[in-house]
Design a protein around this motif. Structure first.
Motif, PDB file in Angstrom:
ATOM      1  N   LEU A 289       0.835  -1.198   0.000  1.00 23.73           N
ATOM      2  CA  LEU A 289       0.000   0.000   0.000  1.00 23.73           C
ATOM      3  C   LEU A 289       0.874   1.255   0.000  1.00 23.73           C
ATOM      4  N   ALA A 290       1.961   1.219   0.781  1.00 27.14           N
ATOM      5  CA  ALA A 290       2.872   2.361   0.851  1.00 27.14           C
ATOM      6  C   ALA A 290       3.551   2.616  -0.492  1.00 27.14           C
ATOM      7  N   GLN A 291       3.742   1.554  -1.268  1.00 26.62           N
ATOM      8  CA  GLN A 291       4.405   1.686  -2.565  1.00 26.62           C
ATOM      9  C   GLN A 291       3.442   2.060  -3.683  1.00 26.62           C
ATOM     10  N   GLY A 292       2.165   2.254  -3.334  1.00 24.88           N
ATOM     11  CA  GLY A 292       1.201   2.690  -4.335  1.00 24.88           C
ATOM     12  C   GLY A 292       0.372   1.580  -4.943  1.00 24.88           C
ATOM     13  N   THR A 293       0.527   0.352  -4.446  1.00 29.20           N
ATOM     14  CA  THR A 293      -0.285  -0.753  -4.957  1.00 29.20           C
ATOM     15  C   THR A 293      -1.745  -0.498  -4.615  1.00 29.20           C
ATOM     16  N   TYR A 294      -2.618  -0.820  -5.542  1.00 28.12           N
ATOM     17  CA  TYR A 294      -4.050  -0.570  -5.327  1.00 28.12           C
ATOM     18  C   TYR A 294      -4.637  -1.569  -4.346  1.00 28.12           C
ATOM     19  N   PHE A 295      -5.474  -1.050  -3.432  1.00 29.32           N
ATOM     20  CA  PHE A 295      -6.323  -1.882  -2.579  1.00 29.32           C
ATOM     21  C   PHE A 295      -7.714  -1.260  -2.585  1.00 29.32           C
ATOM     22  N   SER A 296      -8.715  -2.095  -2.620  1.00 31.29           N
ATOM     23  CA  SER A 296     -10.079  -1.549  -2.592  1.00 31.29           C
ATOM     24  C   SER A 296     -10.294  -0.805  -1.279  1.00 31.29           C
ATOM     25  N   PRO A 297     -11.183   0.181  -1.267  1.00 37.34           N
ATOM     26  CA  PRO A 297     -11.407   0.952  -0.034  1.00 37.34           C
ATOM     27  C   PRO A 297     -11.755   0.078   1.171  1.00 37.34           C
ATOM     28  N   ARG A 298     -12.610  -0.906   0.972  1.00 39.82           N
ATOM     29  CA  ARG A 298     -13.008  -1.738   2.121  1.00 39.82           C
ATOM     30  C   ARG A 298     -11.846  -2.589   2.610  1.00 39.82           C
ATOM     31  N   CYS A 299     -11.049  -3.106   1.696  1.00 34.57           N
ATOM     32  CA  CYS A 299      -9.899  -3.901   2.111  1.00 34.57           C
ATOM     33  C   CYS A 299      -8.876  -3.041   2.840  1.00 34.57           C
ATOM     34  N   LEU A 328       2.605   4.837  10.071  1.00 37.08           N
ATOM     35  CA  LEU A 328       1.771   5.999  10.347  1.00 37.08           C
ATOM     36  C   LEU A 328       2.083   7.140   9.369  1.00 37.08           C
ATOM     37  N   HIS A 329       3.358   7.414   9.187  1.00 37.27           N
ATOM     38  CA  HIS A 329       3.734   8.590   8.395  1.00 37.27           C
ATOM     39  C   HIS A 329       3.560   8.371   6.888  1.00 37.27           C
ATOM     40  N   HIS A 330       3.854   7.148   6.436  1.00 37.81           N
ATOM     41  CA  HIS A 330       3.922   6.923   4.987  1.00 37.81           C
ATOM     42  C   HIS A 330       2.766   6.114   4.415  1.00 37.81           C
ATOM     43  N   VAL A 331       1.971   5.509   5.293  1.00 36.29           N
ATOM     44  CA  VAL A 331       0.822   4.738   4.803  1.00 36.29           C
ATOM     45  C   VAL A 331      -0.484   5.365   5.284  1.00 36.29           C
ATOM     46  N   ALA A 332      -0.592   5.564   6.600  1.00 40.81           N
ATOM     47  CA  ALA A 332      -1.847   6.078   7.161  1.00 40.81           C
ATOM     48  C   ALA A 332      -2.050   7.553   6.826  1.00 40.81           C
ATOM     49  N   PHE A 333      -1.022   8.369   7.073  1.00 48.16           N
ATOM     50  CA  PHE A 333      -1.213   9.811   6.905  1.00 48.16           C
ATOM     51  C   PHE A 333      -1.585  10.216   5.479  1.00 48.16           C
ATOM     52  N   PRO A 334      -0.955   9.672   4.449  1.00 48.45           N
ATOM     53  CA  PRO A 334      -1.383  10.044   3.085  1.00 48.45           C
ATOM     54  C   PRO A 334      -2.855   9.741   2.816  1.00 48.45           C
ATOM     55  N   LEU A 335      -3.383   8.691   3.451  1.00 47.49           N
ATOM     56  CA  LEU A 335      -4.797   8.364   3.247  1.00 47.49           C
ATOM     57  C   LEU A 335      -5.725   9.378   3.908  1.00 47.49           C
ATOM     58  N   MET A 336      -5.218  10.130   4.883  1.00 44.50           N
ATOM     59  CA  MET A 336      -6.054  11.093   5.593  1.00 44.50           C
ATOM     60  C   MET A 336      -6.229  12.392   4.811  1.00 44.50           C
ATOM     61  N   ARG A 416      -4.154  19.813  -0.012  1.00 45.40           N
ATOM     62  CA  ARG A 416      -4.692  18.499   0.345  1.00 45.40           C
ATOM     63  C   ARG A 416      -3.955  17.891   1.533  1.00 45.40           C
ATOM     64  N   ARG A 417      -2.609  18.072   1.552  1.00 47.56           N
ATOM     65  CA  ARG A 417      -1.861  17.533   2.693  1.00 47.56           C
ATOM     66  C   ARG A 417      -2.209  18.275   3.988  1.00 47.56           C
TER      67      ARG A 417
END
Length: 1008
Positions: A289-299, A328-336, A416-417
């Motif tokens: 996910l951190a590398q930009g691989t697609y995951f569905s929103p629910r997954c 937290l910094h590179h996976v969770a935060f970008p999603l916020m 956005r950030r």
């Protein structure tokens, strides 16, 4: 539907639906009709209409036809094309729920055979899933048949699962995997099957789930249109795999918290053998996910739920180690951050953007919310995570502040950030408000970094600034909390956003203002803005369906009650329109899990009643509000309004009490209340009593004179139904108190009803066990004696219960709890009514006085009650002087000697201590033993009962004087029965009564 009752109709419909040679459209129509027919007629429905004599009008499919359907439905479902199979699967599910295993013992064997045949495996998996689903939420005893299903089918199901995972991926294979996972989910939802403890079975299932979890997205799925990709069968199957792995982790990751039986051994196996392997697999997915691989929103949402749980398991937290901050910094935060989909909705469908932002279920499934929750959980775990994350957020906000301060315009990406940074700050509010140094810096942080966002050209940043301001409006600013220049600057900025060109900003502003107003102790400085606030909310309510707007409106009414009058009618119209809109939405979604529309409709009712309360001192305005609200009450005083029945009755209570008079149309609602009580609303007597009391006490002429309908007979019928029906004794206490309302308000005008009232009350007294109910029934007799003692006594004589009743009454008067306090008639009102009833017998002529009544005992009973009442009044006055809110101290709410009284003091508080009952002028007869609770109101606001002006001490003294003057012989006989102590107490009571008479204002019974 007459043709449906022909023999063989169900069989014929199934035959047409299953026959491959029949036109596809005809087959589909037959399948739909078959499904609906089976829904209506497969089994008897208790809710179905019943004719006189107990004969049901429902048609039930004959057993012979049912047997034919059971023999053929599985085969028909397996062979049918998808559109017909979906209909037949509903039929299969209905029959399974009704008939398996008792009437369908051969089903499992037939189903197993289909699982073994490759060409029929989909139908077999679908049938097995539906069969397992029957037991998904059943308790252990009801799940017994599931063990047989698992024992028979799980080995083959695991074999199929492995084969599917090894096969080349396709939409069909993914659909099969989803069915396998859903069957596993249903079979293990309420507990661990014993079969899963077998080493080979355990290893097999855990290994298969691990393989399914780590499989990469196939190329053909990755090439789908972005809008279609989340709904692809492959991602739906992956979602169910993640569902299962998260539940296993959440439920069995800590064996010490598991129940004995199969759960603890399974948890020990899971924790020791595979928990870390699953954790590593999830970390691998997070890395992708951190590398930009697609995951569905629910997954994505489920991934973060898993990692949030890992934070709180020490062994798992330790295993992740230094990677936590990276996650937290590179996976969770970008999603916020504000993203492309947010921007698309903002521009193309702002109403949908708003709905998703305030929808609880959307929140539950949202990747953004899951990432924010993960941030909160991780930062709560250890201070170093919070500090590192806030350093990242502070850097973003500082850079943004510098750009704005230098006159620059942040780029879309920067905006956005910053949006994500503000969301993070708001989600971490509980931590930031409680931990140093953050809690001391929040004021300056808000002023430095949030204030500039109000003027941003990016609408979503203005929206986020409004939201964050509401979250932190309770912050201690350097120049004042809940007041001061900084606080008011934020309030003004939020208020200014009510006129923002972007709809989501305006909605967020309304919601945020609610938080500001709730924090304000003094709202006078913002009172001039009230018209603008109301107009903004009214305008938004016409544009969007959002219950938070209603809640803000309610706060405005509560805070500005004395200034809301000029806008009351418009507000009521707006709320009523919103109520109907939300009701319509709730009806459309009656089958769904979401009830946000129902909650919003309830909020409208609550706001309307708050509005009525605020206008209670303006009778003309109340009449105007009645005009708006009557259609709502008329329609909702029925089964349709069961969800808001209490609120409708509260509304009617306000209108019947605070209006100038009770209108014809309000009286027309009485029969609807009667119908509800007689059919289904007996549990609402507590709420029903108040408006009926208002009808009687405010318009006794109409109550007594009307013959169509006959309100007196109607009332008696309702009370009789309550007392003779099979209902909880506590529930019917208010029904009994309604008899008291009539006897007190219609004194001398309901003689024909005294006999029926007493017969009904004493008949119930023979079987009653609840103390509160027994006391209320005795008070009916006491009220009848006060109403007309000679008449009441003659009825008791005719019934042959004089000696029995008075013996029991006097025993109750003298009964004490172990604490020494009275066991019965604890309220001051109860004691007063008893005194008035007993004293009224003193004026009854000798020839009408039954011999069973002992003069000395009656005298002692009166003295006992008056002394206890005087003591209670003194306690209340003392408590009032001390500023206590609990004027009548009942420290031992439960009887120390056990039995029927346990918890009944709490019941009296529940029955009458409700603020809303008091607000709408509940009578003293509804008081709960805390007499001083009415002290919340001034004399103008409190409503008196007809006996309020009657002082029991003076009443008794006057009665004795009258007795001495007009019946000296009886007076002499009465005095002769008193011992020295009683005579001393009597002398003191007479002196106290004389004292009260000479006071400028009579105290009455101790209430104001």
């Amino acid at each position: 539907m007459q043709h449906e009752q022909l023999p063989g109709q169900a069989v014929q419909l199934l035959r047409v639906a299953a026959e491959e040679s029949v036109d596809a459209g005809v087959r589909h129509m037959a399948a739909i009709n078959f499904k609906n027919f089976v829904k209506r007629s497969w089994d008897k429905s208790e809710a179905h209409e019943t004719l006189q004599g107990g004969t049901s009008t429902q048609y039930v499919i004959p057993d012979s036809d049912k047997e034919v359907v059971r023999q053929n439905i599985l085969e028909a479902m397996i062979r049918a094309p998808h559109n017909i199979q979906s209909q037949l699967s509903e039929v299969f599910k209905i029959i399974v729920y009704c008939d398996y295993p008792e009437q369908w013992p051969g089903l499992l064997q037939a189903l197993y055979g289909n699982l073994s045949a490759q060409s029929r495996v989909h139908g077999g998996l679908l049938a097995l899933r539906l069969l397992a689903r029957k037991y998904e939420f059943r308790d252990e005893e009801e799940r017994a048949p599931l063990e047989g299903i698992i024992t028979t089918a799980f080995p083959l199901l695991l074999h199929i699962f492995r084969q599917l995972l090894a096969a080349p991926p396709s939409a069909q294979i993914s659909g099969y995997i989803k069915l396998v996972c859903k069957t596993f989910w249903s079979s293990t939802y309420m507990g661990v099957p014993a079969a899963l403890l077998e080493p080979e079975t355990f290893t097999g299932w855990m290994g298969a789930l691990h393989s399914a979890l780590t499989q990469a997205e196939p190329a053909d799925v990755a090439s789908l249109d972005p809008n279609d990709r989340p709904a692809a069968p492959w991602w739906k199957a992956k979602k169910w795999v993640l569902h299962i792995t998260y539940r296993l982790y959440n439920r069995y990751g800590q064996p010490k918290n598991c129940r004995d039986g199969t759960e603890k051994p399974f948890a020990e196996l899971y924790a020791s053998e595979c928990m870390m392997h699953f954790l590593d697999a999830h970390l691998g997915l997070m890395s992708q996910l951190a590398q930009g691989t697609y995951f569905s929103p629910r997954c994505t949402n489920l991934l973060f739920q898993y990692m949030s749980h890992a934070v709180n398991l020490p062994s798992c937290y330790k295993r992740v180690g230094s990677s936590w901050d990276q996650l937290l910094h590179h996976v969770a935060f970008p999603l916020m951050a504000f993203n492309d989909e947010d921007a698309r909705l903002w521009a193309e469908d702002p109403q949908e953007y708003i709905r998703k932002g305030y929808d609880i279920l959307e929140d539950m499934y949202s990747p953004k919310t899951a990432a924010a929750n993960f941030a909160h959980d991780l930062c709560s775990k250890k201070r170093s995570h919070l500090d590192a994350f806030m350093s990242l957020v502070a850097g973003l906000l500082s850079g943004f502040g510098r750009t704005v301060g230098e006159g620059g315009v942040p780029t879309v990406a920067e905006a956005r950030r910053v949006d994500g940074a503000l969301l993070a700050v708001g989600c971490l509010a509980p931590l930031l408000k409680s931990k140093k140094p953050y809690k001391d810096q929040l004021g300056p942080i808000m002023a430095t970094y949030v204030m500039p966002c109000f003027t941003s050209p990016h609408g979503h940043l203005r929206s986020k600034a409004v939201w964050v301001s509401g979250v932190f409006c309770d912050t201690t600013f350097p120049d004042g909390t809940n007041r001061g220049p900084t606080y008011m600057r934020f309030f003004e900025q939020v208020a200014r956003c009510l006129g923002d060109p972007e709809l989501p900003v305006r909605v967020d502003a309304v919601v945020s203002l609610r938080h500001f107003l709730e924090e304000m102790e003094d709202v006078e400085p913002v009172a001039p803005a009230l018209p603008q606030l109301l107009n903004s909310i009214f305008g938004l309510m016409n544009q969007v369906d959002n219950e938070d707007l209603v809640f803000t409106l309610e706060v405005l009414v509560d805070k500005f009650g004395d200034k809301i009058g000029p806008y009351a009618v418009q507000m009521a119209s707006q709320l009523t329109s919103a109520f109907w809109k939300y009701c319509a939405v709730a009806d459309e979604d009656a089958e769904g899990d979401e009830d946000t529309a129902g909650i919003a409709a309830f909020g409208c009712m609550r706001a309307l009643n708050t509005l009525l309360e605020s206008c209670s001192d303006q009778p003309a305005l109340v009449a105007s509000l009645e005009e708006v609200l009557y259609p709502l009450m008329h329609r909702m005083l029925s089964t349709e309004g069961q969800d808001v029945f209490e609120e409708v009755l509260e509304m009617l209570s306000y209108l019947t009490y605070y209006g100038q008079s009770i209108s014809e149309r309000l009286w027309a609602l009485w029969p609807q209340i009667e119908a509800a009580v007689n059919e289904w609303a007996v549990d609402y007597w507590e709420n029903i009593l108040v408006p009926l009391d208002n009808f009687i006490s405010r318009d006794p002429e109409r109550f007594l004179s009307s013959t169509t309908p006959d309100y007196r007979a109607s009332l008696f019928g309702m009370v009789q139904g309550a007392l003779k029906g099979d209902f909880g004794e506590r529930d019917v206490v208010p029904a009994v108190r309604l008899l008291e309302v009539v006897l007190q308000n219609c004194r001398g005008r309901v003689d024909p009803w005294v006999g029926p009232y007493l017969q009904l009350a004493l008949g119930k007294l023979q079987t009653a066990t609840n103390r509160t109910l027994k006391d209320a029934l005795v008070l009916v007799v006491a009220n009848a004696l006060y109403y007309n003692a000679a008449l009441a006594l003659s009825v008791l004589v005719q019934m042959g219960v004089v000696g029995q009743f008075f013996t029991a009454w006097f025993a109750a008067i003298f009964a004490n709890k172990k604490s020494g306090k009275p066991k019965h008639f604890r309220r001051m009102h109860d004691k007063k009514v008893c005194v008035l009833g007993l004293v009224s017998m003193l004026a009854v002529p000798d020839e009408a006085l039954p011999g069973e009544i002992t003069a000395g005992l009656a005298q002692a009973g009166i003295m006992r009650l008056l002394l206890a009442l005087k003591e209670q009044q003194a306690e209340m006055e003392e408590a009032a002087k001390a500023g206590s809110d609990d004027e009548e101290d009942e420290e031992d709410d439960e009887d120390e000697d056990g039995g029927e009284d346990v918890g009944e003091e709490d019941e009296e508080v529940r029955l009458v201590g409700l603020n809303k009952a008091l607000r709408r002028g509940a009578r003293d007869i509804l008081d709960d033993g805390s007499e001083g609770s009415d002290d919340e109101f001034t004399d103008d606001e409190e409503v008196r009962t007809p006996i309020d002006p009657v002082d029991p001490f003076v009443f008794y003294a006057d009665a004795l004087s009258g007795l001495q003057q007009h019946m000296p012989a009886r007076h002499q006989q009465l005095m002769a029965t008193c011992d020295a102590n009683t005579q001393a107490a009597l002398a003191g009571m007479m002196a106290y009564a004389a004292e009260l008479k000479n006071k400028p204002t009579a105290i009455g019974d101790g209430t104001k």
